[in-house]
Design a protein around this motif. Structure first.
Motif, PDB file in Angstrom:
ATOM      1  N   LEU A 139       0.802  -1.221   0.000  1.00  0.00           N
ATOM      2  CA  LEU A 139       0.000   0.000   0.000  1.00  0.00           C
ATOM      3  C   LEU A 139       0.835   1.270   0.000  1.00  0.00           C
ATOM      4  CD1 LEU A 139      -2.828  -1.065   2.469  1.00  0.00           C
ATOM      5  CD2 LEU A 139      -2.965  -0.869  -0.022  1.00  0.00           C
ATOM      6  N   ILE A 140       1.976   1.233   0.649  1.00  0.00           N
ATOM      7  CA  ILE A 140       2.801   2.450   0.704  1.00  0.00           C
ATOM      8  C   ILE A 140       3.831   2.495  -0.418  1.00  0.00           C
ATOM      9  CG2 ILE A 140       2.438   2.735   3.184  1.00  0.00           C
ATOM     10  CD1 ILE A 140       5.319   1.700   3.627  1.00  0.00           C
ATOM     11  N   GLY A 141       3.842   1.491  -1.290  1.00  0.00           N
ATOM     12  CA  GLY A 141       4.727   1.500  -2.441  1.00  0.00           C
ATOM     13  C   GLY A 141       6.105   0.920  -2.203  1.00  0.00           C
ATOM     14  N   ARG A 142       6.342   0.328  -1.049  1.00  0.00           N
ATOM     15  CA  ARG A 142       7.645  -0.268  -0.792  1.00  0.00           C
ATOM     16  C   ARG A 142       7.835  -1.553  -1.609  1.00  0.00           C
ATOM     17  NH1 ARG A 142      10.727  -1.190   4.942  1.00  0.00           N
ATOM     18  NH2 ARG A 142      12.535  -2.196   4.022  1.00  0.00           N
ATOM     19  N   ILE A 143       6.726  -2.261  -1.857  1.00  0.00           N
ATOM     20  CA  ILE A 143       6.757  -3.419  -2.751  1.00  0.00           C
ATOM     21  C   ILE A 143       6.160  -2.950  -4.076  1.00  0.00           C
ATOM     22  CG2 ILE A 143       5.849  -5.723  -3.221  1.00  0.00           C
ATOM     23  CD1 ILE A 143       5.765  -6.182  -0.180  1.00  0.00           C
ATOM     24  N   GLN A 144       6.950  -3.026  -5.104  1.00  0.00           N
ATOM     25  CA  GLN A 144       6.492  -2.582  -6.422  1.00  0.00           C
ATOM     26  C   GLN A 144       5.576  -3.635  -7.023  1.00  0.00           C
ATOM     27  OE1 GLN A 144       7.080   0.551  -7.625  1.00  0.00           O
ATOM     28  NE2 GLN A 144       7.961   0.785  -5.580  1.00  0.00           N
ATOM     29  N   ARG A 145       4.447  -3.195  -7.487  1.00  0.00           N
ATOM     30  CA  ARG A 145       3.436  -4.086  -8.055  1.00  0.00           C
ATOM     31  C   ARG A 145       3.321  -3.816  -9.521  1.00  0.00           C
ATOM     32  NH1 ARG A 145       1.044  -6.638  -4.597  1.00  0.00           N
ATOM     33  NH2 ARG A 145      -0.844  -7.003  -5.737  1.00  0.00           N
TER      34      ARG A 145
END
Length: 145
Positions: A139-145
């Motif tokens: 949700l916070i963008g630390r894991i790129q989706r």
């Protein structure tokens, strides 16, 4: 627990959560993988049958899609020639590019780590220490989706 945590998250307004999964849907996943669904994921599915981000990507897939992904990966003859076995992972989330997120399936005491499977090179890389951290970091963008 999960719904309250999601509602309090700073990105809650960007999420769509499904209605709770029925027991038969979770049992369908267990039939596909031949093992119980890890408790944290089962609990999340009992509260919400999937979580989508603002772009419609499945951070956590609905139970039916979890079953379909895992069944397909385990039974498609062509995959056995292309990829290492998938029996050690339960895939539950999508990156939107063909990669999938999953948790390890271990006998006895399991680990709660989350891994991403890269469909292009068949690598499996650690991304988070548990399901809650995976969702938060997605949700916070630390894991790129």
């Amino acid at each position: 627990m999960w719904l309250e945590w999601l509602a309090a998250h700073s990105q809650a307004d960007k999420l769509t959560v499904g209605s709770p999964a029925v027991s038969e849907s979770i049992a369908g996943i267990e039939d596909a993988i031949g093992r119980p669904v890890p408790e944290a994921l089962a609990q999340l599915l009992r509260e919400t049958d999937g979580i989508e981000d603002e772009y419609g990507s499945h951070i956590v897939c609905p139970a039916k899609l979890i079953r379909e992904h895992n069944q397909s990966l385990r039974t498609s003859p062509g995959f056995r020639e292309l990829y290492m076995p998938f029996d050690g992972l339960l895939f539950f989330g999508e990156a939107g590019n063909g990669d999938l997120f999953g948790v390890p399936l271990l006998d006895g005491e399991g680990r709660s780590d989350v891994y991403v499977w890269d469909h292009e090179d068949d690598s499996r890389s650690w991304v988070a220490s548990d399901l809650q951290q995976y969702i938060d970091w997605s949700l916070i963008g630390r894991i790129q989706r």
